[in-house]
Design a protein around this motif. Structure first.
Motif, mmCIF file in Angstrom:
data_model
loop_
_atom_site.group_PDB
_atom_site.id
_atom_site.type_symbol
_atom_site.label_atom_id
_atom_site.label_comp_id
_atom_site.label_asym_id
_atom_site.label_seq_id
_atom_site.Cartn_x
_atom_site.Cartn_y
_atom_site.Cartn_z
ATOM 1 N N ASP B 8 -4.584 4.156 0.096
ATOM 2 C CA ASP B 8 -5.638 5.029 -0.417
ATOM 3 C C ASP B 8 -6.600 5.304 0.721
ATOM 4 O O ASP B 8 -6.918 4.403 1.483
ATOM 5 N N ASP B 9 -7.024 6.565 0.855
ATOM 6 C CA ASP B 9 -7.933 6.873 1.954
ATOM 7 C C ASP B 9 -9.381 6.562 1.578
ATOM 8 O O ASP B 9 -10.274 6.667 2.403
ATOM 9 N N ASP B 10 -9.607 6.167 0.340
ATOM 10 C CA ASP B 10 -10.958 5.852 -0.103
ATOM 11 C C ASP B 10 -11.194 4.349 0.005
ATOM 12 O O ASP B 10 -10.524 3.554 -0.653
ATOM 13 N N GLU B 11 -12.139 3.983 0.866
ATOM 14 C CA GLU B 11 -12.361 2.576 1.168
ATOM 15 C C GLU B 11 -12.809 1.805 -0.063
ATOM 16 O O GLU B 11 -12.429 0.652 -0.282
ATOM 17 N N PHE B 12 -13.607 2.460 -0.870
ATOM 18 C CA PHE B 12 -14.125 1.834 -2.092
ATOM 19 C C PHE B 12 -12.974 1.419 -3.021
ATOM 20 O O PHE B 12 -12.904 0.278 -3.468
ATOM 21 N N THR B 13 -12.053 2.372 -3.245
ATOM 22 C CA THR B 13 -10.888 2.072 -4.096
ATOM 23 C C THR B 13 -10.058 0.952 -3.485
ATOM 24 O O THR B 13 -9.616 0.035 -4.186
ATOM 25 N N GLN B 14 -9.857 1.038 -2.181
ATOM 26 C CA GLN B 14 -9.088 0.002 -1.463
ATOM 27 C C GLN B 14 -9.649 -1.390 -1.720
ATOM 28 O O GLN B 14 -8.930 -2.324 -2.041
ATOM 29 N N ARG B 15 -10.973 -1.483 -1.570
ATOM 30 C CA ARG B 15 -11.625 -2.794 -1.699
ATOM 31 C C ARG B 15 -11.498 -3.350 -3.112
ATOM 32 O O ARG B 15 -11.185 -4.518 -3.292
ATOM 33 N N ILE B 16 -11.766 -2.499 -4.087
ATOM 34 C CA ILE B 16 -11.682 -2.974 -5.477
ATOM 35 C C ILE B 16 -10.265 -3.420 -5.791
ATOM 36 O O ILE B 16 -10.035 -4.500 -6.331
ATOM 37 N N LEU B 17 -9.301 -2.569 -5.409
ATOM 38 C CA LEU B 17 -7.901 -2.883 -5.711
ATOM 39 C C LEU B 17 -7.458 -4.173 -5.038
ATOM 40 O O LEU B 17 -6.816 -5.024 -5.667
ATOM 41 N N LYS B 106 -7.504 6.543 -12.340
ATOM 42 C CA LYS B 106 -8.840 6.121 -11.918
ATOM 43 C C LYS B 106 -9.838 6.617 -12.959
ATOM 44 O O LYS B 106 -9.687 7.752 -13.410
ATOM 45 N N PRO B 107 -10.830 5.912 -13.349
ATOM 46 C CA PRO B 107 -11.138 4.537 -12.956
ATOM 47 C C PRO B 107 -10.280 3.534 -13.720
ATOM 48 O O PRO B 107 -10.022 3.717 -14.891
ATOM 49 N N PHE B 108 -9.841 2.477 -13.010
ATOM 50 C CA PHE B 108 -8.948 1.503 -13.649
ATOM 51 C C PHE B 108 -9.680 0.177 -13.861
ATOM 52 O O PHE B 108 -10.730 -0.064 -13.252
ATOM 53 N N SER B 109 -9.130 -0.658 -14.709
ATOM 54 C CA SER B 109 -9.718 -1.978 -14.934
ATOM 55 C C SER B 109 -8.781 -3.046 -14.369
ATOM 56 O O SER B 109 -7.617 -2.752 -14.062
ATOM 57 N N LYS B 111 -7.453 -5.294 -16.000
ATOM 58 C CA LYS B 111 -6.375 -5.398 -16.991
ATOM 59 C C LYS B 111 -5.256 -4.371 -16.688
ATOM 60 O O LYS B 111 -4.069 -4.694 -16.776
ATOM 61 N N ASP B 112 -5.672 -3.137 -16.360
ATOM 62 C CA ASP B 112 -4.685 -2.086 -16.029
ATOM 63 C C ASP B 112 -3.778 -2.541 -14.891
ATOM 64 O O ASP B 112 -2.554 -2.380 -14.942
ATOM 65 N N ILE B 113 -4.395 -3.107 -13.860
ATOM 66 C CA ILE B 113 -3.628 -3.523 -12.682
ATOM 67 C C ILE B 113 -2.699 -4.692 -13.051
ATOM 68 O O ILE B 113 -1.538 -4.716 -12.662
ATOM 69 N N GLU B 114 -3.233 -5.615 -13.811
ATOM 70 C CA GLU B 114 -2.440 -6.776 -14.215
ATOM 71 C C GLU B 114 -1.226 -6.333 -15.040
ATOM 72 O O GLU B 114 -0.093 -6.754 -14.792
ATOM 73 N N THR B 115 -1.461 -5.455 -16.010
ATOM 74 C CA THR B 115 -0.368 -4.949 -16.844
ATOM 75 C C THR B 115 0.693 -4.285 -15.984
ATOM 76 O O THR B 115 1.891 -4.496 -16.163
ATOM 77 N N CYS B 116 0.211 -3.486 -15.056
ATOM 78 C CA CYS B 116 1.116 -2.746 -14.186
ATOM 79 C C CYS B 116 1.992 -3.692 -13.360
ATOM 80 O O CYS B 116 3.207 -3.501 -13.263
ATOM 81 N N ILE B 117 1.387 -4.735 -12.791
ATOM 82 C CA ILE B 117 2.149 -5.691 -11.982
ATOM 83 C C ILE B 117 3.152 -6.444 -12.875
ATOM 84 O O ILE B 117 4.323 -6.594 -12.520
ATOM 85 N N ASN B 118 2.687 -6.864 -14.049
ATOM 86 C CA ASN B 118 3.578 -7.585 -14.961
ATOM 87 C C ASN B 118 4.775 -6.736 -15.381
ATOM 88 O O ASN B 118 5.904 -7.221 -15.432
ATOM 89 N N GLU B 119 4.508 -5.487 -15.687
ATOM 90 C CA GLU B 119 5.602 -4.593 -16.082
ATOM 91 C C GLU B 119 6.609 -4.419 -14.956
ATOM 92 O O GLU B 119 7.818 -4.385 -15.178
ATOM 93 N N THR B 120 6.075 -4.329 -13.735
ATOM 94 C CA THR B 120 6.960 -4.165 -12.579
ATOM 95 C C THR B 120 7.857 -5.392 -12.418
ATOM 96 O O THR B 120 9.070 -5.260 -12.227
#
Lengths: 120, 257
Positions: B8-17, B106-109, B111-120
């Motif tokens: 992601d070219d957005d540093e803010f998103t990078q950091r949160i993720l 975006k904007p994600f929580s 939980k969204d990221i966790e679900t996504c990783i688990n599904e993968t």
């Protein structure tokens, strides 16, 4: 039976032309409304099939010109991607006899064409 | 195998993720653009790649095409999740058809990221799902549906080839007109080119793309949503280029025979 197909999109023109030729019609083509207007002012047809959105002259302008100035009574089928009621009503109001929304099936086009020609 | 690549070219998103990912117990690699993403993805086996769509140098769409089509077999099936500001369902359907395995809006929580990783992880452990995300010929077969053209052809294969050839010749030109019109903020140009494209795509049974073009046509007609228009032109352009590339490929031509 002679049909004029007026369509600026090469792919769709090819498809409609192919189908109508298969059905045994004599086909002539025009690639915009202006070209079609010139053709129908010189020759007569049993059926005209036209797209709406075309360069130089739109399908609606063509129908209007055909019905008012050129006094052409040939049945006209409109082919259009636009299925909006407003546009459909406008086309009928200008003098179109039928309206088919893209992507139509070849059988539908053929049945509608036959129906109009049998009425004649 | 527990590394996740974030582009992601957005540093803010990078950091949160990256923070979320580290909290979930994974390691995060960060890159700023599509080219770096590809470089990294060629070097390492990531558990997952999370990629922005609008990035410098190479967009998310270009990235997914390169991974799915040009990467070695051992790396081309890496799960890739699209990160997007869009919630539009047609837009997301196109992303999935292009080869992404999922999307996060975006904007994600957390939980969204966790679900996504688990599904993968679940999908990796249960390879049945892999079929759904076939690329190459299978992917393209889902992208278009030649039923309507076949109806016209009534068995004439030469005719089908002719129609495909016309599309291959026409579509890139239409895309060029569309992109030029976008650059000049020429709404009428965008409207006309998207109208034509949507007709052709609808006959080819590329329904999602046709709907997307139709949406573009409507936006252009009412001259609103320049940002959204830009994104849609971009995704249509990339998808159509990909479609043309596949229609030109030997695989597809052989299949027509």
């Amino acid at each position: 039976m002679k049909v004029l197909i007026c369509e600026d999109d090469e792919m769709i023109l090819k498809m409609v032309e192919f189908k109508m030729k298969r059905e045994g019609y004599d086909v002539e083509v025009a690639r915009n409304g202006k070209e079609a207007a010139e053709i129908i002012s010189k020759r007569t047809f049993d059926l005209i099939i036209t797209d709406l959105l075309m360069p130089y002259m739109t399908g609606l302008e063509l129908i209007n010109l055909a019905r008012t100035k050129l006094k052409v009574t040939t049945p006209i089928i409109v082919l259009s991607k636009i299925g909006l009621e407003e546009t459909v009503l406008k086309a009928f109001d200008m003098g179109a006899d039928d309206y088919v929304v893209k992507p139509f099936s070849p059988s539908e086009l053929s049945v509608r064409a036959k129906r109009l020609l049998n009425k004649e | 195998m527990k590394k996740i690549l974030i582009a992601d070219d957005d540093e803010f998103t990078q950091r949160i993720l990256s923070r979320i990912i580290e909290q979930l117990g994974f390691e995060a690699d960060l890159v700023n653009d599509g080219e770096q993403l590809l470089k990294n993805a060629l070097k390492e086996h990531y558990l997952l790649i999370i990629s922005d769509i609008e990035m410098p140098k190479k967009s998310g769409i270009e990235v997914i095409h390169t991974i799915r089509n040009d990467f070695p077999n051992s790396l081309k099936h890496v799960p890739v999740i699209a990160l997007t500001g869009h919630k539009d369902s047609e837009y997301i359907k196109i992303l999935l058809k292009e080869g992404f395995d999922g999307h996060i809006s975006k904007p994600f929580s957390t939980k969204d990221i966790e679900t996504c990783i688990n599904e993968t992880i679940e999908k990796l452990e249960n390879p049945d799902h892999k079929e759904e995300n076939g690329n190459g010929l299978n992917g393209i077969n889902k992208l278009i549906n030649l039923d309507r053209i076949n109806e016209f052809a009534e068995g004439d294969e030469g005719f089908i080839k002719d129609i495909i050839t016309v599309f291959i010749d026409n579509a890139p030109e239409l895309i060029e007109i569309m992109e030029e019109a976008l650059e000049k903020k020429d709404w009428e140009g965008i409207r006309q080119s998207s109208h034509k494209l949507s007709s052709q795509l609808s006959f080819l049974g590329a329904d999602n793309l046709a709907l997307m073009s139709e949406k573009l046509e409507t936006l252009a007609k009412f001259q609103k949503g320049m940002d959204e228009v830009k994104d849609i032109v971009h995704i249509i352009s990339e998808s159509v280029k990909n479609l043309v590339k596949h229609l030109k490929s030997k695989n597809f031509k052989n299949q027509l025979k």
